[in-house]
Design a protein around this motif. Structure first.
Motif, short mmCIF file in Angstrom:
data_model
loop_
_atom_site.label_atom_id
_atom_site.label_comp_id
_atom_site.label_asym_id
_atom_site.label_seq_id
_atom_site.Cartn_x
_atom_site.Cartn_y
_atom_site.Cartn_z
N PHE A 239 0.82 -1.21 0.00
CA PHE A 239 0.00 0.00 0.00
C PHE A 239 0.85 1.26 0.00
N LEU A 240 2.14 1.12 0.40
CA LEU A 240 3.06 2.25 0.35
C LEU A 240 3.75 2.37 -1.01
N GLU A 241 3.89 1.24 -1.68
CA GLU A 241 4.66 1.21 -2.93
C GLU A 241 3.83 1.46 -4.19
N PHE A 242 2.56 1.05 -4.16
CA PHE A 242 1.76 1.06 -5.39
C PHE A 242 0.56 1.99 -5.26
N GLU A 243 0.30 2.73 -6.33
CA GLU A 243 -0.86 3.60 -6.39
C GLU A 243 -2.11 2.80 -6.75
N ARG A 244 -3.25 3.29 -6.31
CA ARG A 244 -4.51 2.68 -6.72
C ARG A 244 -4.72 2.91 -8.22
N ALA A 245 -5.04 1.86 -8.95
CA ALA A 245 -5.33 1.95 -10.38
C ALA A 245 -6.50 1.02 -10.68
N ASP A 246 -7.57 1.56 -11.21
CA ASP A 246 -8.78 0.76 -11.43
C ASP A 246 -9.05 0.61 -12.92
N ARG A 247 -10.07 -0.22 -13.22
CA ARG A 247 -10.48 -0.41 -14.60
C ARG A 247 -10.93 0.91 -15.22
N LYS A 248 -10.72 1.04 -16.50
CA LYS A 248 -11.16 2.22 -17.24
C LYS A 248 -12.39 1.88 -18.07
N PRO B 267 -0.90 -8.87 -14.48
CA PRO B 267 0.08 -8.20 -13.61
C PRO B 267 -0.50 -7.00 -12.88
N GLU B 268 -1.39 -6.26 -13.56
CA GLU B 268 -2.01 -5.09 -12.91
C GLU B 268 -2.91 -5.52 -11.76
N VAL B 269 -3.65 -6.60 -11.93
CA VAL B 269 -4.52 -7.09 -10.86
C VAL B 269 -3.68 -7.55 -9.67
N LYS B 270 -2.59 -8.25 -9.93
CA LYS B 270 -1.72 -8.72 -8.86
C LYS B 270 -1.12 -7.53 -8.09
N THR B 271 -0.78 -6.47 -8.80
CA THR B 271 -0.25 -5.28 -8.15
C THR B 271 -1.30 -4.64 -7.25
N GLN B 272 -2.54 -4.59 -7.74
CA GLN B 272 -3.61 -4.01 -6.92
C GLN B 272 -3.91 -4.88 -5.69
N ALA B 273 -3.84 -6.20 -5.87
CA ALA B 273 -4.05 -7.10 -4.73
C ALA B 273 -2.93 -6.92 -3.70
N ALA B 274 -1.74 -6.58 -4.15
CA ALA B 274 -0.61 -6.36 -3.24
C ALA B 274 -0.86 -5.19 -2.30
N ARG B 275 -1.77 -4.29 -2.66
CA ARG B 275 -2.04 -3.11 -1.84
C ARG B 275 -2.85 -3.43 -0.59
N CYS B 276 -3.43 -4.62 -0.51
CA CYS B 276 -4.22 -5.01 0.67
C CYS B 276 -3.28 -5.08 1.87
N MET B 277 -3.53 -4.24 2.86
CA MET B 277 -2.58 -4.06 3.95
C MET B 277 -2.93 -4.92 5.15
N ILE C 205 -11.16 -3.68 -4.67
CA ILE C 205 -11.72 -4.98 -4.31
C ILE C 205 -12.66 -5.50 -5.39
N LYS C 206 -13.52 -4.63 -5.89
CA LYS C 206 -14.51 -5.04 -6.89
C LYS C 206 -13.81 -5.52 -8.16
N THR C 207 -12.79 -4.83 -8.58
CA THR C 207 -12.06 -5.22 -9.79
C THR C 207 -11.35 -6.55 -9.60
N ILE C 208 -10.78 -6.77 -8.43
CA ILE C 208 -10.10 -8.04 -8.15
C ILE C 208 -11.11 -9.18 -8.13
N GLU C 209 -12.27 -8.94 -7.52
CA GLU C 209 -13.34 -9.95 -7.50
C GLU C 209 -13.77 -10.30 -8.93
N TYR C 210 -13.98 -9.30 -9.73
CA TYR C 210 -14.35 -9.48 -11.13
C TYR C 210 -13.30 -10.33 -11.86
N SER C 211 -12.04 -10.02 -11.61
CA SER C 211 -10.95 -10.71 -12.30
C SER C 211 -10.87 -12.17 -11.88
N ILE C 212 -11.05 -12.44 -10.59
CA ILE C 212 -11.04 -13.83 -10.12
C ILE C 212 -12.17 -14.62 -10.74
#
Length: 479
Positions: A7-16, A37-47, A116-123
Motif C-alpha cells: 500500500f506504500l509502494e503502489f498507487e490505486r489503479a482501477d479499470r477504465k 500483472p495489474e490485478v496482482k499489483t492491486q491485490a498487493a495493496r491489501c494491507m 476490491i470489486k475489480t479483483i473480484e471481477y478478475s477472479i
C-alpha cells in the motif's frame, strides 16, 4: 493481505471505461479489464490492517484479504474457491455491486481503497475461463423438495445452495428466462446476459429445475405449490413502483412511464425476445428525456436513453447535491453520503438537485413539459423558483413500494407492508420462515425491501440455510 508494504509502494489503479462517444453506440459491456500483472499489483495493496472492516462492509462477508493475498501470490484457483465459498455469483457482483467493501477498506480513510470489486471481477472471470467453475452435484439426495417462486439473485442463490444440499429444487419464473431483474432490469451494457445463462446451465446440471413462463397465482396457485413441496420460498422481489405523482396535473399524458417498463423492453429487444402481450412500445429516440430519481435505476434509464438516440437527458433528484468528499471521521467504515457520477451520467446527462416535480403539461394528449419547483433543505418549495423543462418522455425511477401480489400473497393469506416487509417479520432476524405459515419462507427484496443484488444473494444463502435446517433438523450450509 497482499504485500506488507504494497500500500506504500503502489498507487490505486482501477479499470477504465471505453470512451463515452464510442460506448453509447452499442449495448455491450464497456469496462476495460486490468491485465493479470495489474490485478496482482492491486491485490498487493491489501494491507495488514488488523481488523478487516471490508468483511462487514460486504453483505455476503467475502474473505477479501484472503483472496487478495492468493491473487498476489498467483494462486488464482484457490482464490476462486475462496470467493465462491461466500458468493454464488461473483461475476455478477464484480460488475454491478456498488462495492460497500471498498468504502469500508482501511485505505479508504485516505480515499485510495483497494480495488476490491475489480479483483473480484478478475477472479470470477478467470475461474470461468480456466474451467474451474463446474457443477457441484450432491453425493446424496434427501428426498425433500423445495419450490422457489422467483428467480432473481435471492431465488437463484437459494436454489443453488439447496440443490447442493441434496434437495429437489423447483424454481418458478413468470418470464421466459431465469434471472429476474438481473436479466430483465439491469441493462446489457452493465452486465451481459450470457453470464446468467451460464450459471443457469451450471445449476441445471446440479439438479435445479426451472419452470419458466409460469406465473404463480395464475398458472398454478401458491397453495398447490405448498401442498406439493416440503417448503416454499418466496423470492419474487419488490416490483410495485412508487408513483408520487398519481394526482399531479398532467399525470395521464402519453409519454410518462415507469422506469422498469422502459428498461425491460430494451432488454427483450436486445435478446430478440418478444414483448409481453399488450405492451406499448417506449422509445427515447429523438426525444427530450426526463428521469425522475437519482439512484441506479435512474442511471440505467439514462444510459439506455442515450443508446436509443435521445436528443437530451436530464435527471432530477429531490435531495440536495451531496458533498464531493465525505467526512471520514463521521462515516468510515460505513457507506458514505457523497457525490457520485455514474458511467451513464458521464455520457452527457444533466443532473439537477433539490428539484420537486409539480406536474406535467402537453399538447394533443402527449407530454411536452415537466413543471417543477426548487426546494430547500427541508424540502419546502422555494418561492419564485417555478420553472419547466422540455419533456417528450418522462421516466419514474423513484424506487419500489413492495411486491406485486398476483395471487401469491393473497393465496397464502399473507400481508405485506410498506417496502416489501411482511407483518410480524423483522428483516434483520435470522429466521427466514414467515410466522404462522407452516413451511413458507421469504428472502430478498420481498422480505427486506428494495436493496442491492449482493444483499439479495446474502438473503438467498441464509434462507437456504434456514430451509435446510427446517427440513433436516440441522444444516451444514453456510450462512
Amino acid at each position: 493481505m497482499g504485500k506488507p508494504t504494497g500500500f506504500l509502494e503502489f498507487e490505486r489503479a482501477d479499470r477504465k471505461y471505453e470512451p463515452a462517444d464510442a460506448r453509447v453506440k452499442h449495448w455491450h459491456e464497456f469496462v476495460v479489464p486490468l491485465s493479470e500483472p495489474e490485478v496482482k499489483t492491486q491485490a498487493a495493496r491489501c494491507m495488514d490492517c488488523g481488523i478487516p472492516y471490508c468483511h462487514n462492509g460486504c453483505p455476503v462477508n467475502n474473505q477479501i484479504p484472503d483472496w487478495n493475498d492468493l491473487v498476489y501470490t498467483g494462486d488464482w484457483k484457490t482464490a476462486a474457491d475462496n470467493l465462491h465459498s461466500t458468493n454464488n455469483f461473483p461475476e455478477v457482483t464484480g460488475r454491478v455491486c456498488p462495492a460497500p467493501c471498498e468504502a469500508a477498506c482501511t485505505l479508504n480513510i485516505d480515499d485510495v481503497p483497494v480495488t476490491i470489486k475489480t479483483i473480484e471481477y478478475s477472479i470470477a472471470d478467470r475461474a470461468f475461463e480456466a474451467g474451474w467453475v463446474t457443477p457441484q452435484v450432491p453425493d446424496v439426495k434427501t428426498g425433500k423438495s423445495v419450490a422457489i417462486i422467483g428467480s432473481g439473485p435471492a431465488g437463484l442463490a437459494a436454489a443453488q445452495q439447496l440443490a447442493r444440499a441434496g434437495h429437489d429444487v423447483h424454481v418458478y419464473e413468470k418470464n421466459a428466462r431465469p434471472g429476474g431483474l438481473l436479466v430483465y432490469g439491469i441493462p446489457d451494457f452493465k452486465m451481459e446476459k450470457h453470464l446468467i445463462a451460464r450459471r443457469q446451465a451450471q445449476m441445471e446440471a446440479e439438479g435445479v429445475v426451472f419452470h419458466c413462463n409460469v406465473t404463480v397465482g395464475r398458472d398454478v396457485t401458491a397453495r398447490e405449490l405448498e401442498d406439493k413441496h416440503d417448503a416454499v420460498l418466496l423470492a419474487m422481489g419488490s416490483e410495485a413502483p412508487f408513483d408520487f405523482f398519481a394526482k399531479s396535473p398532467g399525470r395521464d399524458l402519453d409519454g410518462i412511464h415507469y422506469a422498469m417498463d422502459f428498461l425491460t423492453q430494451q432488454n427483450r429487444r436486445n435478446a430478440g425476445e418478444p414483448q409481453l402481450p399488450g405492451t406499448k412500445e417506449i422509445s427515447a429516440k429523438g426525444k427530450h428525456v426526463i428521469v425522475i430519481g437519482g439512484g441506479d435505476t435512474g442511471s440505467d434509464c439514462i444510459g439506455t436513453s442515450f443508446r436509443q438516440g435521445a436528443k437530451s437527458v436530464t435527471q432530477l433528484e429531490i435531495m440536495p447535491k451531496p458533498p464531493v468528499r465525505e467526512d471520514k471521521a463521521l462515516s468510515w467504515p460505513n457507506w458514505p453520503l457523497k457525490l457520485r457520477v455514474s458511467s451513464s451520467q458521464a455520457e452527457g446527462a444533466d443532473v439537477e438537485y433539490s428539484v420537486s416535480t409539480t406536474g406535467f403539461s402537453g399538447e394533443g394528449g402527449k407530454v411536452k413539459k415537466l413543471n417543477y419547483v426548487q426546494v430547500d433543505g427541508k424540502m419546502a418549495p422555494v418561492p419564485g423558483s417555478d420553472a419547466s423543462l422540455d419533456a417528450d418522455l418522462v421516466l419514474f425511477a423513484m424506487g419500489f413500494s413492495g411486491p406485486t401480489d398476483g395471487g401469491v400473497l393473497s393465496g397464502l393469506g399473507l400481508e405485506a407492508v410498506a417496502r416489501g416487509r411482511f407483518k410480524g417479520v423483522d428483516a434483520n432476524e435470522r429466521d427466514y420462515k414467515l410466522p404462522g405459515s407452516g413451511k413458507v419462507f421469504a428472502a430478498g427484496d420481498v422480505r427486506r425491501g428494495q436493496s442491492l443484488v449482493v444483499w439479495a444473494i446474502r438473503e438467498g444463502r441464509q434462507a437456504a440455510s434456514s430451509i435446510d435446517k427446517f427440513l433436516m433438523g440441522t444444516t451444514t450450509l453456510p450462512r
